[in-house]
Design a protein around this motif. Structure first.
Motif, PDB file in Angstrom:
ATOM      1  N   UNK A 355      45.436  46.751  44.690  1.00  0.00           N
ATOM      2  CA  UNK A 355      45.183  48.007  43.985  1.00  0.00           C
ATOM      3  C   UNK A 355      44.337  47.789  42.732  1.00  0.00           C
ATOM      4  N   UNK A 356      44.568  46.688  42.012  1.00  0.00           N
ATOM      5  CA  UNK A 356      43.799  46.421  40.799  1.00  0.00           C
ATOM      6  C   UNK A 356      42.345  46.103  41.113  1.00  0.00           C
ATOM      7  N   UNK A 357      42.085  45.438  42.232  1.00  0.00           N
ATOM      8  CA  UNK A 357      40.693  45.194  42.636  1.00  0.00           C
ATOM      9  C   UNK A 357      39.966  46.513  42.863  1.00  0.00           C
ATOM     10  N   UNK A 358      40.609  47.416  43.546  1.00  0.00           N
ATOM     11  CA  UNK A 358      39.993  48.720  43.825  1.00  0.00           C
ATOM     12  C   UNK A 358      39.824  49.539  42.551  1.00  0.00           C
ATOM     13  N   UNK A 359      40.829  49.514  41.675  1.00  0.00           N
ATOM     14  CA  UNK A 359      40.739  50.290  40.425  1.00  0.00           C
ATOM     15  C   UNK A 359      39.611  49.784  39.535  1.00  0.00           C
ATOM     16  N   UNK A 360      39.475  48.459  39.415  1.00  0.00           N
ATOM     17  CA  UNK A 360      38.433  47.913  38.553  1.00  0.00           C
ATOM     18  C   UNK A 360      37.046  48.233  39.111  1.00  0.00           C
ATOM     19  N   UNK A 361      36.850  48.061  40.405  1.00  0.00           N
ATOM     20  CA  UNK A 361      35.543  48.346  41.000  1.00  0.00           C
ATOM     21  C   UNK A 361      35.189  49.821  40.870  1.00  0.00           C
ATOM     22  N   UNK A 362      36.154  50.703  41.107  1.00  0.00           N
ATOM     23  CA  UNK A 362      35.899  52.141  41.000  1.00  0.00           C
ATOM     24  C   UNK A 362      35.635  52.549  39.556  1.00  0.00           C
ATOM     25  N   UNK A 363      36.326  51.921  38.599  1.00  0.00           N
ATOM     26  CA  UNK A 363      36.124  52.272  37.195  1.00  0.00           C
ATOM     27  C   UNK A 363      34.741  51.866  36.705  1.00  0.00           C
ATOM     28  N   UNK A 364      34.218  50.759  37.198  1.00  0.00           N
ATOM     29  CA  UNK A 364      32.910  50.280  36.743  1.00  0.00           C
ATOM     30  C   UNK A 364      31.772  50.976  37.470  1.00  0.00           C
TER      31      UNK A 364
END
Length: 477
Positions: A355-364
């Motif tokens: 989930x953190x991988x997806x959140x970081x990529x989507x946030x950037x």
């Protein structure tokens, strides 16, 4: 200044939030404040470790000369990360990391211990409910309601744990002195940063070789030009793919490097072919030298000199031949993994990590699903070859038919290195949380094709990687 601070300490700092400034009223009325449970005496006043007293927070803002109105969390220019916390505890730790970093670690440990105690209590309740449900003539409505309530609470706990893990990753970026990239939109213009801290300050010497190879693989020859200001235009979808792949690479690299360093320290690494050949040559040379201790005869000297001359000439001619750069020890180690070991090592082992991988990529870079839909609409479904697909993608970028980014080579290099570092830190935090608190939600292992060997295997494993043992987050160091 001393008189002003004394007045603040004796006057407005002790007023209730309702009598202070409007910004304090908004902060005190926020519903996102966590409970104040732990206190610490500081300068004669008691302040909770769970959250600081709001008037004291107002003092600090005026003394430091920051903005006089508005909550700092809403100020995008002062944000430490593009990812916004989803829970009150994440906001609390983000505040600590920015304003009171000396209290960050203790507050983090307090919250993780609280989650651990809550999970243990939940397991006890589940066992009691299960025993009660097995009794005859027992009403099942209560059990169903309890399970539903626990599902909602489990979702809240997982969101809190993800925020805590993300703040731990953010702390590591703060410690190496590298700010994270903001949201990338349109023409990207970011301040330069210390790339050495993103590489040598994080990875081992052996891992750095693989980081360089990854950078060359995703950027091409332009990655070698350290001072290039050439502008690049690409789709956000392409950059999102590169960013997410770099996070996964950093995660994989940390798992492999930890195991490599452990086996290296234990002396159980398999010997490479070049090392074996070199060691045999040394043994032969020592044997020859021991046989020739009496020295060669005079009749043999010319032939030996001619032999040495021919060998030197052949050696000089061989030196003129282009030699291929030898592989790094870590890459050679990884190449000896079997299919099962490679798949197991490359996967994210916890639901929170994925989930953190997806959140970081989507946030950037934005919503991945939305970017994918744009590319699919631009390329279409009637392309007959890969070359045609690439031509359509290039045309879509040129005509801005999809969302695009324009950045320098240096900015792209920084984004790739940041993503690799994020994946590395994610694995470190994941290992720490699982080892100390056992709070992670393990993901099921990938399904291998028939005939695939189970376990982590790999060189030097010695049969220690069983299929069952390789499925847990702490299966690797």
């Amino acid at each position: 200044l001393l008189s002003y601070l004394t007045t603040m300490h004796s006057g407005s700092a002790l007023l209730p939030p309702s009598t202070s400034s409007p910004s304090l009223s908004r902060l005190s009325a926020s519903k996102q404040q966590p409970p104040r449970t732990v206190s610490k005496n500081l300068n004669g006043r008691t302040r909770p470790l769970g959250f600081l007293r709001l008037p004291a927070f107002s003092q600090r803002r005026r003394v430091c000369g920051q903005a006089s109105s508005g909550d700092w969390a809403n100020n995008e220019s002062s944000a430490l990360t593009p990812v916004k916390p989803r829970t009150a505890y994440g906001e609390m730790l983000q505040y600590y990391l920015k304003m009171e970093p000396e209290l960050f670690q203790s507050a983090m440990e307090d919250q993780l211990n609280r989650l651990k105690e809550e999970r243990e209590e939940k397991e006890k309740k589940e066992r009691a409910i299960q025993e009660a449900a097995e009794k005859p003539n027992k009403d099942k409505t209560e059990v169903t309601l309890y399970k539903r309530m626990e599902e909602v609470r489990a979702s809240e706990i997982r969101a809190t744990l993800e925020d805590l893990m993300y703040m731990s990753i953010l702390e590591k970026f703060v410690l190496v002195g590298v700010p994270m990239l903001p949201r990338l939109e349109g023409e990207v213009d970011v301040m330069p940063t210390n790339l050495k801290a993103l590489t040598e300050g994080i990875h081992s010497k052996e891992a750095l070789e693989m980081v360089r190879e990854h950078l060359l693989g995703v950027m091409g020859p332009t990655a070698q030009n350290q001072f290039s200001n050439a502008m690049l235009k690409m789709s956000k979808f392409q950059m999102a793919q590169v960013y997410a792949a770099s996070i996964m690479f950093g995660y994989f690299l940390r798992r492999v490097d930890k195991r490599f360093q452990l086996e290296k320290s234990l002396g159980t690494l398999p010997m490479q072919r070049d090392e074996a050949v070199e060691r045999l040559n040394q043994l032969f040379a020592q044997a020859d030298s021991s046989e020739d201790d009496d020295g060669p005869s005079s009749s043999e000297q010319p032939s030996s000199s001619s032999t040495s001359g021919s060998s030197s000439s052949s050696g000089s001619s061989s030196n003129r031949m282009p030699q291929k750069k030898p592989k790094s020890a870590l890459r050679s180690y990884v190449e000896q993994f079997d299919q099962a070991a490679m798949v197991n090592t490359a996967r994210i082992v916890s639901a929170e990590g994925g989930s953190l991988v997806e959140r970081q990529t989507s946030a950037v870079l934005g919503d991945i699903k939305k970017l994918t839909a744009q590319i699919q609409a631009a390329v279409g479904t009637d392309a007959t070859s890969l070359e045609e697909v690439m031509m359509r993608m290039a045309k879509a970028v040129e005509t801005d038919a999809v969302e695009t980014l324009t950045m320098t080579v240096g900015t792209q290099r920084r984004a790739v290195l940041e993503a690799v570092a994020f994946g590395t830190f994610l694995r470190d935090v994941e290992s720490w949380v699982d080892t100390e608190y056992q709070l992670l939600t393990p993901l099921p292992p990938p399904k291998l094709p028939p005939g695939g060997m189970g376990g982590l295997g790999g060189p030097g494993a010695g049969g220690g990687g069983s299929p069952k043992g390789g499925d847990t987050p702490d299966a690797l160091v």
